[in-house]
Scaffold this motif. Structure first.
Motif, PDB file in Angstrom:
ATOM      1  N   ASN A   1      46.824  25.381  56.066  1.00  0.00           N
ATOM      2  CA  ASN A   1      46.653  26.789  56.422  1.00  0.00           C
ATOM      3  C   ASN A   1      46.404  27.661  55.195  1.00  0.00           C
ATOM      4  O   ASN A   1      45.444  28.445  55.149  1.00  0.00           O
ATOM      5  N   ASN A   2      47.257  27.529  54.185  1.00  0.00           N
ATOM      6  CA  ASN A   2      47.167  28.421  53.030  1.00  0.00           C
ATOM      7  C   ASN A   2      45.923  28.174  52.200  1.00  0.00           C
ATOM      8  O   ASN A   2      45.342  29.117  51.652  1.00  0.00           O
ATOM      9  N   SER A   3      45.520  26.902  52.071  1.00  0.00           N
ATOM     10  CA  SER A   3      44.358  26.615  51.236  1.00  0.00           C
ATOM     11  C   SER A   3      43.099  27.257  51.813  1.00  0.00           C
ATOM     12  O   SER A   3      42.185  27.622  51.067  1.00  0.00           O
ATOM     13  N   SER A   4      43.042  27.423  53.137  1.00  0.00           N
ATOM     14  CA  SER A   4      41.876  28.074  53.727  1.00  0.00           C
ATOM     15  C   SER A   4      41.835  29.558  53.365  1.00  0.00           C
ATOM     16  O   SER A   4      40.769  30.107  53.073  1.00  0.00           O
ATOM     17  N   TYR A   5      43.004  30.207  53.367  1.00  0.00           N
ATOM     18  CA  TYR A   5      43.051  31.629  53.010  1.00  0.00           C
ATOM     19  C   TYR A   5      42.861  31.830  51.505  1.00  0.00           C
ATOM     20  O   TYR A   5      42.073  32.682  51.077  1.00  0.00           O
ATOM     21  N   TYR A   6      43.599  31.054  50.710  1.00  0.00           N
ATOM     22  CA  TYR A   6      43.424  31.149  49.259  1.00  0.00           C
ATOM     23  C   TYR A   6      41.997  30.773  48.865  1.00  0.00           C
ATOM     24  O   TYR A   6      41.445  31.317  47.910  1.00  0.00           O
ATOM     25  N   GLY A   7      41.420  29.821  49.593  1.00  0.00           N
ATOM     26  CA  GLY A   7      40.062  29.396  49.283  1.00  0.00           C
ATOM     27  C   GLY A   7      39.070  30.537  49.416  1.00  0.00           C
ATOM     28  O   GLY A   7      38.160  30.696  48.587  1.00  0.00           O
ATOM     29  N   GLU A   8      39.216  31.350  50.465  1.00  0.00           N
ATOM     30  CA  GLU A   8      38.323  32.490  50.644  1.00  0.00           C
ATOM     31  C   GLU A   8      38.518  33.531  49.541  1.00  0.00           C
ATOM     32  O   GLU A   8      37.559  34.160  49.090  1.00  0.00           O
ATOM     33  N   VAL A   9      39.763  33.701  49.111  1.00  0.00           N
ATOM     34  CA  VAL A   9      40.027  34.655  48.023  1.00  0.00           C
ATOM     35  C   VAL A   9      39.387  34.162  46.729  1.00  0.00           C
ATOM     36  O   VAL A   9      38.702  34.920  46.022  1.00  0.00           O
ATOM     37  N   PHE A  10      39.599  32.883  46.411  1.00  0.00           N
ATOM     38  CA  PHE A  10      39.007  32.325  45.199  1.00  0.00           C
ATOM     39  C   PHE A  10      37.481  32.338  45.280  1.00  0.00           C
ATOM     40  O   PHE A  10      36.807  32.556  44.265  1.00  0.00           O
ATOM     41  N   ARG A  11      36.934  32.083  46.469  1.00  0.00           N
ATOM     42  CA  ARG A  11      35.480  32.099  46.617  1.00  0.00           C
ATOM     43  C   ARG A  11      34.918  33.483  46.263  1.00  0.00           C
ATOM     44  O   ARG A  11      33.907  33.595  45.554  1.00  0.00           O
TER      45      ARG A  11
ATOM     46  N   GLY B   1      36.308  35.589  44.312  1.00  0.00           N
ATOM     47  CA  GLY B   1      36.449  35.753  42.868  1.00  0.00           C
ATOM     48  C   GLY B   1      35.366  35.030  42.095  1.00  0.00           C
ATOM     49  O   GLY B   1      34.804  35.578  41.128  1.00  0.00           O
ATOM     50  N   LEU B   2      35.048  33.819  42.504  1.00  0.00           N
ATOM     51  CA  LEU B   2      34.009  33.052  41.819  1.00  0.00           C
ATOM     52  C   LEU B   2      32.646  33.729  41.951  1.00  0.00           C
ATOM     53  O   LEU B   2      31.862  33.766  41.000  1.00  0.00           O
ATOM     54  N   LEU B   3      32.366  34.259  43.130  1.00  0.00           N
ATOM     55  CA  LEU B   3      31.073  34.922  43.344  1.00  0.00           C
ATOM     56  C   LEU B   3      30.990  36.262  42.612  1.00  0.00           C
ATOM     57  O   LEU B   3      29.888  36.773  42.386  1.00  0.00           O
ATOM     58  N   SER B   4      32.156  36.815  42.240  1.00  0.00           N
ATOM     59  CA  SER B   4      32.144  38.097  41.532  1.00  0.00           C
ATOM     60  C   SER B   4      31.835  37.949  40.047  1.00  0.00           C
ATOM     61  O   SER B   4      31.547  38.935  39.367  1.00  0.00           O
ATOM     62  N   VAL B   5      31.910  36.714  39.529  1.00  0.00           N
ATOM     63  CA  VAL B   5      31.612  36.475  38.114  1.00  0.00           C
ATOM     64  C   VAL B   5      30.096  36.361  37.950  1.00  0.00           C
ATOM     65  O   VAL B   5      29.466  35.537  38.615  1.00  0.00           O
TER      66      VAL B   5
ATOM     67  N   VAL C   1      36.174  29.476  31.429  1.00  0.00           N
ATOM     68  CA  VAL C   1      35.467  30.759  31.463  1.00  0.00           C
ATOM     69  C   VAL C   1      35.422  31.354  32.867  1.00  0.00           C
ATOM     70  O   VAL C   1      35.856  32.492  33.088  1.00  0.00           O
ATOM     71  N   ILE C   2      34.905  30.596  33.828  1.00  0.00           N
ATOM     72  CA  ILE C   2      34.633  31.152  35.155  1.00  0.00           C
ATOM     73  C   ILE C   2      35.911  31.343  35.971  1.00  0.00           C
ATOM     74  O   ILE C   2      36.163  32.445  36.494  1.00  0.00           O
ATOM     75  N   VAL C   3      36.724  30.293  36.105  1.00  0.00           N
ATOM     76  CA  VAL C   3      37.917  30.383  36.945  1.00  0.00           C
ATOM     77  C   VAL C   3      38.909  31.433  36.432  1.00  0.00           C
ATOM     78  O   VAL C   3      39.450  32.206  37.242  1.00  0.00           O
ATOM     79  N   PRO C   4      39.191  31.522  35.118  1.00  0.00           N
ATOM     80  CA  PRO C   4      40.097  32.594  34.662  1.00  0.00           C
ATOM     81  C   PRO C   4      39.592  33.988  35.018  1.00  0.00           C
ATOM     82  O   PRO C   4      40.383  34.848  35.443  1.00  0.00           O
ATOM     83  N   GLN C   5      38.293  34.233  34.846  1.00  0.00           N
ATOM     84  CA  GLN C   5      37.753  35.542  35.210  1.00  0.00           C
ATOM     85  C   GLN C   5      37.842  35.787  36.713  1.00  0.00           C
ATOM     86  O   GLN C   5      38.197  36.885  37.160  1.00  0.00           O
ATOM     87  N   ALA C   6      37.511  34.760  37.485  1.00  0.00           N
ATOM     88  CA  ALA C   6      37.566  34.894  38.941  1.00  0.00           C
ATOM     89  C   ALA C   6      38.993  35.183  39.408  1.00  0.00           C
ATOM     90  O   ALA C   6      39.218  36.019  40.290  1.00  0.00           O
ATOM     91  N   THR C   7      39.963  34.484  38.824  1.00  0.00           N
ATOM     92  CA  THR C   7      41.361  34.683  39.193  1.00  0.00           C
ATOM     93  C   THR C   7      41.810  36.097  38.865  1.00  0.00           C
ATOM     94  O   THR C   7      42.499  36.746  39.661  1.00  0.00           O
TER      95      THR C   7
END
Length: 224
Positions: free
Chosen positions: A105-115, A117-121, A143-149
């Motif tokens: 359940n949580n990975s689906s919600y966190y996944g959308e949040v991280f997605r 974030g990744l698209l915002s970089v 580089v990418i994941v820290p900025q996205a987070t």
């Protein structure tokens, strides 16, 4: 007024059940400490597969995974995992069932949040990182994941607060978390004051996180 205080804010009952509720609070805390990191790691993996994979099939499967487990009620999911899998010949311990249910359940919600974030970089960040000699995986990790987070930190914190409150569904498999203990005490004493005390404990636990979340959101809005 006296009846309200006697039934919902009974100090004698508060004092009587408080030690037991502390045991339930401990279960809630360690359960949260288990399922939140699982959800974060699983969500990041889902987001990376959904945004970085060149395979259309993988992206399709990731999208289907996210849609299904965001739409499926977590309580139903947990009941199916714990009470349904024995019919498949699997005897899953209650803690493993809770961890698996929360992960899905949580990975689906966190996944959308991280997605998000990744698209915002900006894409140029990846190109700049690769030009320094980093591999694609190193560029993502450093580089990418820290900025996205950082871009979606308020949403991650908000999701984590919801996960703490969602741990109450673990009572369906008899894990003695805070609300389960409070409801048991209510049944024994024929008084709802233990549930009110549990709500006050949740408030004391989550209020600082809610205030921190508000500051993060304000900071993000100011930065934009």
């Amino acid at each position: 007024m006296d009846a309200l205080l006697r039934n919902f804010f009974n100090i004698d009952v508060f004092i009587q059940v408080f030690p037991y509720l502390l045991q339930g609070l401990f279960t809630t805390l360690w359960l949260s400490a288990l399922v939140i990191p699982l959800g974060l790691v699983g969500g990041l993996a889902v987001a990376l597969l959904g945004t970085q994979s060149e395979s259309r099939w993988i992206r399709f499967l990731v999208a289907a995974y996210v849609d299904i487990f965001r739409a499926l009620p977590p309580l139903v999911l947990l009941i199916f995992i714990y009470f349904g899998t024995p019919f498949l010949g699997l005897d899953i311990p209650k803690l493993l069932a809770v961890a698996l249910g929360f992960l899905l359940n949580n990975s689906s919600y966190y996944g959308e949040v991280f997605r998000a974030g990744l698209l915002s970089v900006p894409q140029g960040q990846m190109e700049a990182a690769r030009s320094t000699g980093l591999t694609r995986m190193q560029a993502l990790a450093y580089v990418i994941v820290p900025q996205a987070t950082r871009n979606v930190l308020p949403d991650l914190v908000g999701n984590s607060i919801e996960v703490v409150k969602l741990t109450t569904i673990a009572s369906v498999v008899a894990l003695p978390e805070l609300l389960r203990v409070a409801r048991d005490a209510q049944a024994l004493l024929f008084n709802p004051s233990p549930v009110v005390l549990a709500a006050l404990i949740y408030l004391a636990l989550l209020w600082p996180l809610v205030r921190w979340l508000s500051r993060l959101e304000h900071k993000n809005m100011t930065a934009k």
